[in-house]
Design an enzyme around this catalytic site. Structure first.
Site, PDB file in Angstrom:
ATOM      1  N   GLU A   1      17.987  10.893   1.739  1.00  0.00           N
ATOM      2  CA  GLU A   1      16.988  11.443   2.678  1.00  0.00           C
ATOM      3  C   GLU A   1      15.992  12.250   1.878  1.00  0.00           C
ATOM      4  OE1 GLU A   1      18.037  13.389   6.568  1.00  0.00           O
ATOM      5  OE2 GLU A   1      16.113  14.411   6.229  1.00  0.00           O
TER       6      GLU A   1
ATOM      7  N   HIS B   1      12.027  12.546   0.548  1.00  0.00           N
ATOM      8  CA  HIS B   1      10.728  12.097   1.053  1.00  0.00           C
ATOM      9  C   HIS B   1       9.634  12.117   0.001  1.00  0.00           C
ATOM     10  CE1 HIS B   1      12.833  12.388   4.811  1.00  0.00           C
ATOM     11  NE2 HIS B   1      13.026  13.668   4.649  1.00  0.00           N
TER      12      HIS B   1
ATOM     13  N   ASP C   1      17.369  16.303   0.930  1.00  0.00           N
ATOM     14  CA  ASP C   1      16.227  16.464   1.834  1.00  0.00           C
ATOM     15  C   ASP C   1      15.042  17.020   1.048  1.00  0.00           C
ATOM     16  OD1 ASP C   1      14.730  16.129   4.122  1.00  0.00           O
ATOM     17  OD2 ASP C   1      15.870  17.509   5.370  1.00  0.00           O
TER      18      ASP C   1
ATOM     19  N   HIS D   1      15.325   9.743  11.566  1.00  0.00           N
ATOM     20  CA  HIS D   1      14.976  11.046  10.992  1.00  0.00           C
ATOM     21  C   HIS D   1      14.329  11.920  12.065  1.00  0.00           C
ATOM     22  CE1 HIS D   1      12.609  13.958   8.614  1.00  0.00           C
ATOM     23  NE2 HIS D   1      13.568  13.817   7.711  1.00  0.00           N
TER      24      HIS D   1
HETATM   25  C1  GRE Z   1       9.837  17.906   7.614  1.00  0.00           C
HETATM   26  O1  GRE Z   1       9.795  16.677   7.740  1.00  0.00           O
HETATM   27  O2  GRE Z   1       8.851  18.611   7.766  1.00  0.00           O
HETATM   28  C2  GRE Z   1      11.112  18.543   7.238  1.00  0.00           C
HETATM   29  C3  GRE Z   1      12.188  17.749   6.984  1.00  0.00           C
HETATM   30  C4  GRE Z   1      13.388  18.335   6.661  1.00  0.00           C
HETATM   31  C5  GRE Z   1      13.519  19.688   6.570  1.00  0.00           C
HETATM   32  C6  GRE Z   1      12.439  20.486   6.791  1.00  0.00           C
HETATM   33  C7  GRE Z   1      11.241  19.936   7.124  1.00  0.00           C
HETATM   34  O3  GRE Z   1      12.047  16.421   7.043  1.00  0.00           O
HETATM   35  O4  GRE Z   1      10.184  20.710   7.345  1.00  0.00           O
HETATM   36 ZN    ZN Z   2      14.160  14.891   5.962  1.00  0.00          ZN
END
Ligand code: GRE
Ligand code: ZN
Length: 324
Positions: free
Chosen positions: A8, A10, A285, A166
């Site tokens: 997970e 990004h 994350d 998600h």
């Molecule tokens: C976001 O997509 O903004 C996000 C996450 C996971 C944790 C905090 C967050 O995907 O702000």
């Molecule tokens: Zn996330």
């Protein structure tokens, strides 16, 4: 532990790359730092992987991404552009990165076709969808349990790849009024995503597609502690869902959980109790979390045996994604 796989994590191109892409946490005081890290997954993130025993990361586009684009044609175009950009970046670091597709849920047939292109032509490992989808008007909210998505589930089953649900912020915000700190990842993400997952379990879609596998993050978005009571009260109240079995059965047979952003022993223990050690996978994350904090907790936690650590850190993902 060396050789971990994380899923997970990004990535997002810079804000001016495509103005149609928006990010859910742009209101946060710490957003500039998150945004900078999110644009540098393939170098800053890679360094964190190297420093923390993470061999491979499955990258996904930052939330809400494609789900907040109102026009289906725009949604397809931005999804394709983003997937191609992520593919290019993955190729520069052979073996270290692969990806989940971003797909235009505004049009279920196009979503299925973009998933197919990404898996067959680009070698992607499934898709990540950020909660409900907006279509035409900003106040629309289309959830994944609706019957129009059957072509997408058919494609998932045919390709044998999982669907990562998600978080994004909820479609109705009334209860959060005056308390913006409850929004986003502190609380609202989890409630919204758990509710979305329950909708899917109760919809009958897993009776139609029993092989479909869904991943949720944050050690199950609190469902390990709450789903028994959901089933209990459905039964007690004589409630009727559209599914054949108690929801817990779908949770145990159609869901996988990741440790993203939830580095807490008792929560991990309960997740293992509820879905089993074979359905939990390590994740951090990134960029909202550091791989360092995730790994330092995961590598040392005393609630896992070394055999369990190996499963959650690596081999469960290898199996689910048929990695060689
Ligand atoms: C976001 O997509 O903004 C996000 C996450 C996971 C944790 C905090 C967050 O995907 O702000
Ligand atoms: Zn996330």
């Amino acid at each position: 532990m060396q050789g971990k796989i994380a899923l997970e994590e990004h990535f997002a191109p810079p804000a001016d790359w495509d103005k149609r892409l928006k990010y859910v946490s742009a209101r946060l005081p710490n957003w500039p730092e998150f945004a900078r890290r999110q644009e540098h997954t393939f170098d800053v993130g890679l360094k964190e992987m190297d420093d923390n025993g993470v061999e491979h990361t499955i990258v996904s586009l930052g939330a809400p991404g494609i789900q907040a684009i109102l026009d289906p044609k725009d949604a397809l175009e931005v999804a394709q552009r983003s997937n191609d950009l992520i593919k290019e970046n993955c190729e520069r670091r052979p073996g270290r990165f692969s990806a989940f597709a971003a797909i235009p849920m505004q049009d279920p047939e196009l979503a299925a076709r973009e998933l197919e292109r990404c898996v067959k032509d680009l070698g992607f490992r499934g898709c990540m969808v950020n909660g409900f989808t907006q279509l035409k008007t900003p106040d629309s909210a289309i959830y994944c349990d609706l019957p129009q998505y059957d072509p997408l589930w058919e494609m998932h089953v045919k390709l044998d790849v999982p669907f990562y649900l998600h978080p994004r912020n909820p479609s109705s915000l009334g209860v959060y009024e005056g308390h913006p700190w409850l929004l986003g990842s502190t609380w609202a993400f989890g409630v919204e995503t758990a509710t979305h997952a329950l909708r899917m379990m109760g919809s009958g879609m897993f009776d139609r597609y029993p092989a479909l596998q869904v991943i949720i993050g944050h050690l199950g978005e609190s469902l390990p502690s709450s789903i028994w009571r959901v089933d209990h009260r459905i039964k007690k109240g004589g409630e009727v869902t559209r599914s054949k079995k108690p929801l817990t059965e779908y949770f145990r047979n159609n869901f996988h959980l990741t440790t993203s952003g939830n580095f807490h022993d008792s929560t991990l223990t309960q997740a293992i109790t509820e879905v089993g050690v074979d359905r939990i996978m390590f994740s951090a994350d990134y960029p909202f979390e550091e791989m360092g904090q995730a790994a330092q907790w995961f590598d040392k936690t005393t609630v896992l045996s070394d055999a369990e650590r190996l499963k959650i850190g690596r081999t469960n993902a290898q199996k689910l994604f048929k990695m060689t």
